[in-house]
Scaffold this motif. Sequence first.
Motif, PDB file in Angstrom:
ATOM      1  N   VAL A   1       0.500  -1.278  -0.109  1.00 15.49           N
ATOM      2  CA  VAL A   1       0.093   0.066   0.026  1.00 15.49           C
ATOM      3  C   VAL A   1       0.892   1.318  -0.063  1.00 15.49           C
ATOM      4  O   VAL A   1       0.613   1.987  -0.876  1.00 15.49           O
ATOM      5  N   LEU A   2       1.878   1.386   0.838  1.00 13.08           N
ATOM      6  CA  LEU A   2       2.639   2.615   0.971  1.00 13.08           C
ATOM      7  C   LEU A   2       3.588   2.724  -0.023  1.00 13.08           C
ATOM      8  O   LEU A   2       3.682   3.997  -0.676  1.00 13.08           O
ATOM      9  N   GLY A   3       4.158   1.668  -0.677  1.00 15.52           N
ATOM     10  CA  GLY A   3       4.631   1.683  -1.861  1.00 15.52           C
ATOM     11  C   GLY A   3       3.964   2.592  -3.154  1.00 15.52           C
ATOM     12  O   GLY A   3       4.333   3.181  -3.766  1.00 15.52           O
ATOM     13  N   GLY A   4       2.613   1.902  -2.984  1.00 18.25           N
ATOM     14  CA  GLY A   4       1.782   2.511  -4.122  1.00 18.25           C
ATOM     15  C   GLY A   4       1.584   4.033  -3.887  1.00 18.25           C
ATOM     16  O   GLY A   4       1.697   4.698  -4.773  1.00 18.25           O
ATOM     17  N   VAL A   5       1.375   4.309  -2.502  1.00 17.92           N
ATOM     18  CA  VAL A   5       1.063   5.776  -2.300  1.00 17.92           C
ATOM     19  C   VAL A   5       2.179   6.628  -2.650  1.00 17.92           C
ATOM     20  O   VAL A   5       2.054   7.679  -3.163  1.00 17.92           O
TER      21      VAL A   5
ATOM     22  N   SER B   1     -10.495  -2.006   3.492  1.00 18.79           N
ATOM     23  CA  SER B   1     -10.332  -3.676   3.606  1.00 18.79           C
ATOM     24  C   SER B   1      -9.983  -4.072   5.202  1.00 18.79           C
ATOM     25  O   SER B   1     -10.218  -5.084   5.382  1.00 18.79           O
ATOM     26  N   GLY B   2      -9.405  -3.118   5.535  1.00 15.53           N
ATOM     27  CA  GLY B   2      -9.257  -3.069   7.196  1.00 15.53           C
ATOM     28  C   GLY B   2      -7.981  -4.189   7.320  1.00 15.53           C
ATOM     29  O   GLY B   2      -7.675  -4.638   8.613  1.00 15.53           O
ATOM     30  N   ALA B   3      -7.181  -4.671   6.519  1.00 14.86           N
ATOM     31  CA  ALA B   3      -6.030  -5.566   6.419  1.00 14.86           C
ATOM     32  C   ALA B   3      -4.821  -4.691   6.802  1.00 14.86           C
ATOM     33  O   ALA B   3      -3.685  -5.308   6.905  1.00 14.86           O
ATOM     34  N   VAL B   4      -4.998  -3.485   6.894  1.00 15.52           N
ATOM     35  CA  VAL B   4      -3.673  -2.581   7.206  1.00 15.52           C
ATOM     36  C   VAL B   4      -3.612  -2.090   8.642  1.00 15.52           C
ATOM     37  O   VAL B   4      -4.606  -1.876   9.324  1.00 15.52           O
TER      38      VAL B   4
END
Lengths: 394, 160
Positions: free
Chosen positions: A120-124, A347-350
Amino acid sequence: MHHTTLILIELGAIFLGLGLLGRLAARVGMSPVPLYLLGGLALGAGGFVPLVGLGEFGHIASEIGVVLLLLMLGLEYTARELVTGLKGSWQAGVVDLVLNFTPGAALALILGWGAPGALVLGGVTYISSSGIVAKVLTDLGRLGNRETPVVLTILVLEDLAMAVYLPILTAGLAGLSLWGGLRTVAVALLAVTAVLLMALRFGPQISRLVHSPDRENFLLKLIGAALLVAGLASTLQVSAAVGAFLLGIAISGSTAHSAAKLLEPLRDLFAALFFVLFGLSTDPHSIPPVLGLAVGLALVTSATKVATGAWAARHAGIGVPGRLRAGAALIARGEFSIVIAGLAIASGAVHGQLAALATAYVMLLAVLGPVATRFVEPLGRPFLRGRKVPPARK
Amino acid sequence: MDMEETPLPGIGVRREITLANGRRVGVVVMRDGQIELIVSEADDPDACAASLPLTPLEAAALGGMLGAPQLVAQLTDQHSELPGINTQQFVLSADSPYADQTLGDTRMRTRTGASVVAVSRAGGVIPSPGPDFELQAGDVLVAVGTTAGLEAAARIISEG
């Protein structure tokens, strides 16, 4: 008070507030996105004026906001531009991905947020805001500059990468097995290739199918097709946003142009709501602890974007001042970083802190990016001496 | 001299020429048809010293002004053996009484003896326009006639 009445009042107040904030942003010539996020922060849980009861409607509305954001992104580019960009500048795309995905992913791993957090943070940190960049370059009168096509091509490649990245993200967040993840990615790649080929060959026919001379008709067909395709893509676990993006690419020519004109106000409405609700979901008290991290990440990923732009511009035979301009132009992050973070939060997965970090990070760079783009110009001046004007071709 | 065309993904296309002195001059044509005139900087050839948005009318007028002199020079050259015959160009301004009228409405030939042999519009040339040719503001009219006739023609174009 009746439930619906309360929601109407709340929505009215939100949109009115956003309108005023947007006006302020326009006056100082900045993107309204950071102000919308700020508005959301102020209203959310733990904020100054907590809001209640927007639940289901807000959720659907922001989902539609994301679909419209990606649909408009797809409409902006033709399939031919995407293919030309991919063929001519894939190296720049790879440099961009390696340099800018790594810092975000590394930080997430250091913080112990695991593989989904890193994804996620890589994408951000990877994706620049094509909306902010294109607007800033237009406003600064740099469309005729020789480094501008280089910058725009990198944006095109990033947006194309989204079509592959978002399904991977969805799979990663859903905690799919390796096999399940691979299957999703294969479906996404197949869909992207199929849509690009179809758009190249049958672009006009697809456009004619959606097009209608009547505005109302056209709008209903567009929205209908977008939501339907987004929903179908979601069932295939390819991410609803990618479905909308691919539909946008498939529509081309003058149809794409009039579609973009027609959808713009709707996109603005729903996307604004999406940004506010993202801000709402973040507790403002969670921002100060991550502020230092956000500033550090912003500095590092500004440097890596400058390096990316400078590398690509140098590759295209552009002088040092142009390389700096290209690099600085790419710094701005905005709507799509929030889209990525939003998917992750939903998604609540992070880890919960991720939303706070992403919010602070995007607010910083959405403001700093345009400022850097404007003021990088004098920095390049000293390098002009000794640079000869290229001889005229006869 | 080549015209270079560079796609600007998501925005439009840039068309430009490189002048003998190394400067770039051209236009950025946006998706919605809006035109920007660009001129590169002298000391940084990658950057732009000017980028001016033009309305379609302004772009057409500029194109006409740039295209007409070459046409006039050619015609003058062709009449050089006929003493007393001159070639001249007139810009049809937006406040001319003949903007949106036909060429026949000016009755130029009857009144002055001069004839309009070509109209330069939006960078292109329309040769031998007929009496029912519709004039637009920004058109550059190329006329052939005597000195006195051309003076009268200039008055007609601007004042009626």
